[in-house]
Scaffold this active site. Structure first.
Site, PDB file in Angstrom:
ATOM      1  CD  GLU A 184      -3.182  -0.700   2.115  1.00 57.56           C
ATOM      2  OE1 GLU A 184      -4.349  -0.970   1.815  1.00 57.56           O
ATOM      3  OE2 GLU A 184      -2.860  -0.251   3.224  1.00 57.56           O
ATOM      4  CD  GLU A 385      -4.135  -4.916   3.637  1.00 60.43           C
ATOM      5  OE1 GLU A 385      -4.950  -4.004   3.917  1.00 60.43           O
ATOM      6  OE2 GLU A 385      -2.912  -4.824   3.827  1.00 60.43           O
TER       7      GLU A 385
END
Length: 486
Positions: A184, A385
Site C-alpha cells: 500500500e 486485503e
C-alpha cells in the site's frame, strides 16, 4: 426477488470455493502486519521504526497507544495457538510481514540473525500446520534512522530497500514461494503526511491522498515513484540471485465514482484522482508509462516530483509475477468549492452503508477486477486485503461476537470476486483483513477489523461470527440463507 437472486449467487460461491479448496490451488487466507500484531518492540535486537517514534515518543495516537504488546504475536506460545485456530477455520494461507527493523535494526547495517531465526521458525510452524506463508517484505515499518533521512522521498531509498530485499531472499527463499515486496504505497505516504500534521499540532480531519495540496501531491508522487523503483530493483536482485518464487506488490485500488448528475469539474477531479491513486501504479507496472494527465497536472502545478524519463519503463520491465490488490471501498468524488483546478472532495452518498474505511460496494470489486483484466493484460491477482469494521459492532457478549455486518461484507465481496473469476479474471487468492483485531495505526485499539476478537487485557482470542462464516465459505459447507444470521 432480490433474496432469491442472492441465494443463487451465494450457492454458486459455495460450490466454487469447495472446488478450489479441493484442488489446493486457491489461497483462502487472512492477513496481518508486523507492527500491528507482534509487540516485543525492544526485544531480541529489534531497532526502532518510524511508528515507534510516532507512538512511543510522540504519542500521536493518544496516551498508552503503542505497539509494545499489540496482540503478542512475536511470542511463539501465543502464535502457535493462533496457527492452530486458523487451521481449524480452514485458512490455508497466512499473509504476514517481516519487520525490516528486526532484520536490519538500523536499516543498513548488520543483519540480526536472531530475527532471521525467529521468522524461519514461524514459517516452519505455519507450514507444519498446512498453511502457506505469503510474505510481505515491507508493511510501512521504515527503520527510524532511514525515515529521518527522508524515507521514500529520498531516491536513495531504492538502494536501501534493494539491500534489505536481498537479505530476505537469501534467508527465506528456500521456505517461501510468493513474496509481496511492498504494501500500500499511497496509504503509507498518506499516513506519514498525517503524522507530520499531527506533529505540528494540527489534529483536524486528515486529508486523504486524493485531496492534495501542491506540497502533499509533490511528496506523494515522488515517493510513489521511488517505491515502485525500489520494487523493480528488488526484482533485479531476485533475478541475479537465481532465487525461485514469485514477486508482487500489494496496491490499494479504489474505483473513483461520481454522482449521476456530476459536473465537468467533478468528472475532471475524478479522472485525475483515478490517475494518482490507480493508474499511476497500474500504468507503470503494466504499460511502462506514467499517466500523461497526472504528469501534466504536476507540470501545471510546478511540482518537483523527481521522475526521470526512464523510471516508468524500468518499473514496467520488472514484470512482476502477480498483482496484489487491497480493496476496501470506492471513493466518491465531487469538486470542492468554487476554485479552479484539481480540488476533489470525498463524500459518502446519502443512504449508502459505510464501514470505518468507506462505502460498502462489493459490486465495485467486480468492476475493479474486470478493469484489471481488460485494461492491463489480465495478470494473476491475489486479493491481498479485503475487510471492514463497523462502529459499535465488535462486542464480546456471553463469549460470542455477533459481527453480522462484517460477515455480510465478506460474503458479498467473495461473491463479487467469484463473479469476476467466472468472467475470466485470474484471481488466485483472497486474504481477509484482518486475521485478528490489532493495532490499527492511528485508529489505535478502538478500530477492530479482525475476524478473531482479541481481549486487550487478557490476550484471549474469540472467533467472531464472521470467522465461522468465512470458515464455511472456505470449506463449502454453508447455507446462503443462514450464513450471516446472528
Amino acid at each position: 426477488m432480490k433474496k432469491t437472486l442472492l441465494a443463487v449467487t451465494l450457492s454458486t460461491i459455495a460450490f466454487s470455493a469447495s472446488a478450489e479448496n479441493n484442488n489446493e490451488t486457491f489461497m483462502w487466507g487472512a492477513a496481518s502486519a508486523a507492527y500491528q500484531v507482534e509487540g516485543a518492540i525492544d526485544q531480541e535486537g529489534r531497532g526502532k521504526s518510524i511508528w515507534d517514534y510516532y507512538f512511543n515518543e510522540k504519542n500521536l495516537a493518544g496516551p498508552g497507544v503503542s505497539g509494545a504488546v499489540a496482540i503478542n504475536f512475536y511470542d511463539r506460545d501465543q502464535y502457535l495457538q493462533d496457527i492452530s485456530l486458523m487451521k481449524k477455520l480452514g485458512i490455508n494461507t497466512y499473509r504476514f510481514s517481516i519487520a525490516w527493523p528486526r532484520i536490519i535494526p538500523d536499516g543498513l547495517g548488520p543483519v540480526n540473525l536472531v530475527a532471521v531465526q525467529h521468522y524461519r521458525r514461524f514459517i516452519d510452524d505455519l507450514k507444519d500446520a498446512g498453511i502457506k506463508p505469503l510474505v510481505t517484505l515491507y508493511h510501512w515499518d521504515m527503520p527510524l534512522s532511514l525515515a529521518q533521512t527522508g524515507g521514500w522521498s529520498n531516491r536513495n531509498s531504492v538502494e536501501w530497500f534493494a539491500r534489505y530485499a536481498g537479505v530476505i531472499f537469501a534467508n527465506f527463499s528456500d521456505q517461501v514461494s510468493d513474496f509481496i515486496l511492498i504494501n500500500e504505497p499511497s496509504v503509507e505516504v498518506a499516513q506519514n503526511i498525517k503524522a507530520q500534521r499531527y506533529l505540528r499540532g494540527d489534529f483536524s480531519n486528515p486529508v486523504p491522498p486524493i485531496v492534495a495540496t501542491p506540497e502533499t501531491l509533490e511528496l506523494s508522487l515522488k515517493s510513489y515513484n521511488h517505491i515502485l523503483l525500489a520494487a523493480a530493483k528488488a526484482r533485479e536482485v531476485f533475478t541475479a540471485g537465481h532465487y525461485k518464487g514469485r514477486l508482487g506488490i500489494a496496491v490499494p485500488l479504489s474505483p473513483i465514482l461520481t454522482a449521476s448528475d456530476a459536473s465537468d469539474k467533478d468528472k475532471n477531479d475524478a479522472r485525475l484522482a483515478d490517475g494518482i491513486l490507480n493508474r499511476w501504479f497500474l500504468d507503470a507496472m503494466y504499460k511502462g508509462t506514467y499517466p500523461e494527465d497526472v504528469i501534466q497536472l504536476a507540470k501545471n502545478m510546478k511540482l518537483d516530483i523527481g521522475v526521470k524519463d526512464s523510471d516508468a519503463r524500468t518499473i514496467g520491465n520488472a514484470h512482476f509475477d502477480f498483482l496484489g490488490i487491497n480493496y476496501y471501498s470506492p471513493f466518491f468524488i465531487r469538486h470542492g468549492g468554487n476554485q479552479k483546478g484539481y480540488n476533489p472532495e470525498l463524500y459518502i452518498p446519502e443512504g449508502q452503508l459505510a464501514a470505518f474505511n468507506g462505502a460498502v460496494r462489493p459490486d465495485q470489486l467486480t468492476a475493479l477486477l474486470t478493469r484489471v483484466k481488460t485494461e492491463y493484460g489480465n495478470p494473476p491477482v491475489i486479493i491481498t486485503e479485503n475487510g471492514a469494521g463497523f462502529t459499535g459492532e465488535d462486542k464480546l457478549v456471553n463469549g460470542k461476537v455477533a459481527d453480522t455486518k462484517r460477515c455480510e461484507y465478506i460474503r458479498d465481496h467473495v461473491s463479487a470476486m467469484q463473479t469476476a473469476i467466472k468472467d475470466g479474471a485470474r484471481v488466485e487468492g483472497y486474504m481477509v483483513w484482518s486475521s485478528h483485531d490489532n493495532l490499527e495505526w492511528f485508529g489505535g485499539y478502538n478500530a477492530r477489523f479482525g475476524i478473531i476478537y482479541v481481549d486487550w487485557d487478557t490476550q484471549v482470542r474469540t472467533p467472531k461470527q464472521s470467522a465461522y462464516a468465512y470458515s464455511k465459505i472456505i470449506k463449502g459447507e454453508w447455507n446462503s440463507s443462514s450464513l450471516c444470521q446472528p
